[in-house]
Design a protein around this motif. Structure first.
Motif, PDB file in Angstrom:
ATOM      1  N   ASN A   1     -20.427  -8.755 -16.477  1.00 37.48           N
ATOM      2  CA  ASN A   1     -19.030  -8.782 -16.706  1.00 37.48           C
ATOM      3  C   ASN A   1     -18.553  -9.025 -15.204  1.00 37.48           C
ATOM      4  OD1 ASN A   1     -16.840  -7.937 -18.309  1.00 37.48           O
ATOM      5  ND2 ASN A   1     -16.392  -6.308 -16.941  1.00 37.48           N
TER       6      ASN A   1
ATOM      7  N   THR B   1     -21.225  -2.100 -18.292  1.00 37.45           N
ATOM      8  CA  THR B   1     -20.518  -1.518 -19.347  1.00 37.45           C
ATOM      9  C   THR B   1     -19.682  -0.508 -18.854  1.00 37.45           C
ATOM     10  OG1 THR B   1     -21.856  -2.223 -21.135  1.00 37.45           O
ATOM     11  CG2 THR B   1     -20.421  -0.510 -21.523  1.00 37.45           C
TER      12      THR B   1
ATOM     13  N   TYR C   1      -8.976  -1.761 -24.487  1.00 42.78           N
ATOM     14  CA  TYR C   1      -9.133  -1.439 -23.006  1.00 42.78           C
ATOM     15  C   TYR C   1      -8.137  -2.214 -22.179  1.00 42.78           C
ATOM     16  CZ  TYR C   1     -12.477  -1.781 -18.734  1.00 42.78           C
ATOM     17  OH  TYR C   1     -13.019  -1.392 -17.439  1.00 42.78           O
ATOM     18  N   GLU C   2      -7.981  -3.670 -22.474  1.00 38.54           N
ATOM     19  CA  GLU C   2      -6.855  -4.215 -21.576  1.00 38.54           C
ATOM     20  C   GLU C   2      -5.378  -3.795 -21.789  1.00 38.54           C
ATOM     21  OE1 GLU C   2      -7.652  -6.119 -19.138  1.00 38.54           O
ATOM     22  OE2 GLU C   2      -9.732  -6.095 -19.552  1.00 38.54           O
TER      23      GLU C   2
ATOM     24  N   ILE D   1     -16.759  -4.928 -24.718  1.00 39.07           N
ATOM     25  CA  ILE D   1     -15.712  -5.802 -24.291  1.00 39.07           C
ATOM     26  C   ILE D   1     -16.196  -7.210 -24.019  1.00 39.07           C
ATOM     27  CG2 ILE D   1     -14.136  -3.901 -24.096  1.00 39.07           C
ATOM     28  CD1 ILE D   1     -14.421  -4.254 -20.973  1.00 39.07           C
ATOM     29  N   HIS D   2     -15.150  -8.133 -23.989  1.00 38.76           N
ATOM     30  CA  HIS D   2     -15.171  -9.515 -23.463  1.00 38.76           C
ATOM     31  C   HIS D   2     -16.230 -10.434 -23.894  1.00 38.76           C
ATOM     32  CE1 HIS D   2     -13.049  -7.184 -19.776  1.00 38.76           C
ATOM     33  NE2 HIS D   2     -12.291  -7.646 -20.738  1.00 38.76           N
ATOM     34  N   ARG D   3     -17.035 -10.070 -24.110  1.00 39.45           N
ATOM     35  CA  ARG D   3     -18.237 -11.103 -24.540  1.00 39.45           C
ATOM     36  C   ARG D   3     -18.640 -11.185 -25.940  1.00 39.45           C
ATOM     37  NH1 ARG D   3     -19.364  -7.819 -20.115  1.00 39.45           N
ATOM     38  NH2 ARG D   3     -21.225  -6.746 -21.251  1.00 39.45           N
TER      39      ARG D   3
ATOM     40  N   HIS E   1     -16.241 -13.256 -10.516  1.00 34.87           N
ATOM     41  CA  HIS E   1     -14.703 -13.340 -10.932  1.00 34.87           C
ATOM     42  C   HIS E   1     -13.842 -12.843  -9.839  1.00 34.87           C
ATOM     43  CE1 HIS E   1     -15.253 -14.518 -15.103  1.00 34.87           C
ATOM     44  NE2 HIS E   1     -16.070 -13.449 -15.257  1.00 34.87           N
TER      45      HIS E   1
ATOM     46  N   ASN F   1     -12.145  -7.784 -12.722  1.00 28.08           N
ATOM     47  CA  ASN F   1     -13.400  -7.863 -12.953  1.00 28.08           C
ATOM     48  C   ASN F   1     -14.728  -7.958 -12.117  1.00 28.08           C
ATOM     49  OD1 ASN F   1     -11.582  -9.379 -14.847  1.00 28.08           O
ATOM     50  ND2 ASN F   1     -13.291  -9.023 -16.239  1.00 28.08           N
TER      51      ASN F   1
ATOM     52  N   THR G   1     -11.839  -4.734 -26.844  1.00 28.83           N
ATOM     53  CA  THR G   1     -11.209  -5.556 -25.563  1.00 28.83           C
ATOM     54  C   THR G   1      -9.833  -5.467 -25.627  1.00 28.83           C
ATOM     55  OG1 THR G   1     -13.100  -7.154 -25.665  1.00 28.83           O
ATOM     56  CG2 THR G   1     -10.880  -7.769 -24.628  1.00 28.83           C
ATOM     57  N   ASP G   2      -8.959  -5.438 -26.747  1.00 27.01           N
ATOM     58  CA  ASP G   2      -7.335  -5.402 -26.650  1.00 27.01           C
ATOM     59  C   ASP G   2      -7.391  -3.988 -26.143  1.00 27.01           C
ATOM     60  OD1 ASP G   2      -7.123  -7.621 -27.791  1.00 27.01           O
ATOM     61  OD2 ASP G   2      -6.782  -7.237 -29.913  1.00 27.01           O
TER      62      ASP G   2
END
Length: 605
Positions: free
Chosen positions: A453, A476, A268-269, A253-255, A466, A470, A265-266
């Motif tokens: 992350n 991961t 997970y969030e 995700i994210h990166r 962050h 995060n 990512t969608d």
């Protein structure tokens, strides 16, 4: 029920019913008694005193004959009265042989101590054997449609909830898996319920169809899962959601800029937002994914605790705690030199608030306690404990591992500084859980693990981290199971946590009333405010012997110390047998448990 009704046909096609309005009213009354009613707490040994049975029988042989009197054929007799001693009109229990006539030798526990001739069960929920028969009896006068069954939708991602219509296609998320909006009943599916809650159709038989594990047999018997305090079973929707992730969304995700990374990512969030809403947290930044409640407590101990607890300080735990809320603090106390103090409980297993008040002082830095005891089921006065701790400036951590699947959670109202739970105890996957923390507190707390992350910038001289969440999710994470937890929360929300709580409460009352009358059985934990745990010891038996005997009947319970040795020793025992209930359990299953215990009692008096 084997009574036959042969009535002449009237002009309107309904057998022997001259007054449709009167019959309509009667049918309404009957169906109020059937699948949508939760069991009532009543433990009378008299069959006729079961409240719903009594109401049903009154309808059948008090009102029904008078209604049929006007339309019956000349010379036709009244309907045969129901007789609990008459095998032709009695109700059979599929778990036990029809020849059983005495408590402890095959008779179901609802009729234990009734004497010879009572060889049937009357558990008080929608799983009872008599209800389909009553429904059949009344089929000729039922002018109402049953709750509609949803069409099965093709495809892996079709909605699996028995009470939901299939979601429409939505971009790269064709089944609405990542939507954080609650699914609504549609007019095409439930035209008479549009805009209303699906909870009114809660039916334990239908709920059980959502859980494939209940097709399993153990030792040739249907599986009865009474080990819910250890882990809960998973609905098909959760199983399908995890499978769908690996088939269609699997990515880190994210990166990344590619499509699968965006999907993952969608998903997970979206799961994080579902957890936020489930807890009523202010922000998704207050929701940190961890492996479970144990890791969440360790995270707090090894970050905030390591920074803020010192020699001379005190922390307070309760006598009810799971080892996961004792050991991390003991380890830290050994390193830092602070003192652990313990809130005692009374003989029912209730927190003694007056003694807790005596422990609080200016040295108290932290109070960490469980909202529901995993060993006893005691529900603690969480809000009062939190308020009292804050009054002396202490921080508070609440262990919600045993409460989230039974009670509504509102972290804003509770006002704890941290709240933890495990996904596998709320019908989600293993290896995933949540640490809730107040956002400012999380951002002021040192990081725990270092890695990808969780950083904004790294040089060989300095790292900038962050903000939450995060900063506490290095590397991961367990992406697929976080998504599965989101699906589990969807499932709980569609049924309704308040409906779950009410059903389970009545189920617990039913079981408690039957257990307390078994000779030689001592219940451990008898607080008036309990969640669905029934802990006991049985005279003449080791707990593992009882567990093995129950397993022979397909019943899964926990026998041991339940990782809560201090509270069991408070009651003078090292181990207990612990059946624990969930909303997919039934009173018929409880009957099998109680009957097995009566057989054990008879075998070893």
């Amino acid at each position: 029920m084997s009574t036959n009704i042969n009535l002449p046909q009237s002009d309107n096609g309904i057998s022997g019913l001259p007054d449709v309005n009167e019959i309509e009213q009667l049918a309404n009354e009957l169906f109020k008694l059937l699948p949508n009613e939760v069991p009532q707490a009543n433990f009378s040994p008299d069959l006729a005193d079961h409240p719903r049975l009594k109401k049903s029988l009154n309808l059948v042989h008090e009102r029904l004959p008078s209604l049929f009197e006007k339309g019956r054929a000349p010379g036709e007799d009244h309907i045969q009265p129901f007789d609990v001693n008459n095998p032709q009109t009695s109700l059979s229990d599929p778990h036990f042989p029809a020849s059983a006539t005495a408590a402890g030798s095959g008779v179901s526990p609802s009729v234990v101590r009734h004497g010879p001739g009572y060889a049937v069960a009357f558990p008080q929920s929608a799983d009872t054997s008599f209800e389909p028969d009553v429904s059949t009896l009344w089929s000729t006068i039922n002018t109402f449609k049953s709750p509609p069954q949803l069409p099965s939708n093709a495809g892996l991602g079709s909605a699996q909830y028995y009470f939901l219509s299939g979601a429409g296609f939505r971009g790269n998320d064709p089944f609405g898996y990542n939507s954080v909006q609650s699914a609504q009943l549609t007019g095409s599916t439930f035209p008479h319920l549009e805009g209303k809650s699906a909870n009114r159709f809660f039916d334990v038989n239908l709920v059980r169809k959502d859980f494939p594990i209940f097709q399993e047999k153990v030792n040739g018997k249907p599986l009865i899962w009474f080990d819910n305090a250890a882990t809960t079973q998973k609905p098909q929707s959760v199983i399908d959601r995890v499978s769908y992730f690996y088939q269609h969304e699997n990515s880190n995700i994210h990166r990344a800029a590619h499509e699968l990374a965006a999907r993952a990512t969608d998903a997970y969030e979206a799961a994080r937002e579902k957890c936020r809403s489930f807890l009523n947290a202010r922000s998704v930044n207050e929701v940190i994914f961890v492996r479970g409640a144990t890791e969440a407590i360790n995270l707090v101990a090894k970050t905030w605790g390591d920074e803020n607890l010192h020699a001379g300080d005190e922390i307070i735990l309760s006598n009810l705690e799971h080892h996961a809320n004792i050991v991390p603090w003991q380890q830290l106390a050994g390193k830092k030199g602070f003192k652990i103090r313990v809130i005692p409980v009374d003989d029912d297993g209730q927190i003694l608030l007056s003694e807790y008040a005596k422990l609080l002082n200016h040295r108290t830095r932290l109070v960490s306690f469980t909202q529901v005891s995993n060993a006893l089921g005691t529900v603690t006065p969480a809000m009062q404990i939190v308020q009292m701790a804050h009054s002396v400036g202490a921080k508070v951590l609440v262990d919600g591992a045993q409460s989230v699947s039974h009670l509504r959670t509102d972290v804003q109202a509770l006002n704890a500084d941290w709240f933890v739970f495990s996904g596998h105890k709320v019908f989600g996957p293993t290896g995933i859980g949540v640490l809730y923390g107040k956002e400012d507190l999380l951002n002021d707390t040192q990081t725990w693990q270092g890695g990808g992350n969780m950083i904004e910038d790294v040089t060989f001289e300095h790292t900038r981290f962050h903000k939450a969440p995060n900063r506490f999710e290095a590397g991961t994470g367990n992406i697929a199971d976080a998504v599965g937890l989101g699906a589990a929360i969807d499932y709980v929300n569609k049924i309704g946590i308040d409906a779950i709580h009410q059903y389970e409460h009545n189920l617990l009352q039913y079981a408690t009333g039957l257990l307390k009358n078994i000779p030689g059985l001592r219940q451990i934990g008898t607080a008036p405010d309990k969640a669905s745990v029934l802990s006991f010891v049985f005279e003449g038996y080791k707990t593992e012997e009882v567990g093995a005997a129950l397993n022979n009947e397909g019943i899964a319970v926990r026998s041991g110390h339940h990782c809560a040795q201090p509270i069991l020793r408070r009651f003078g025992v090292e181990t207990t047998v612990r059946p624990s209930l969930a909303f997919y359990n039934t009173t018929s299953e409880i009957d099998v448990l109680i009957e097995t215990l009566y057989r054990l009692r008879k075998a070893r008096k």
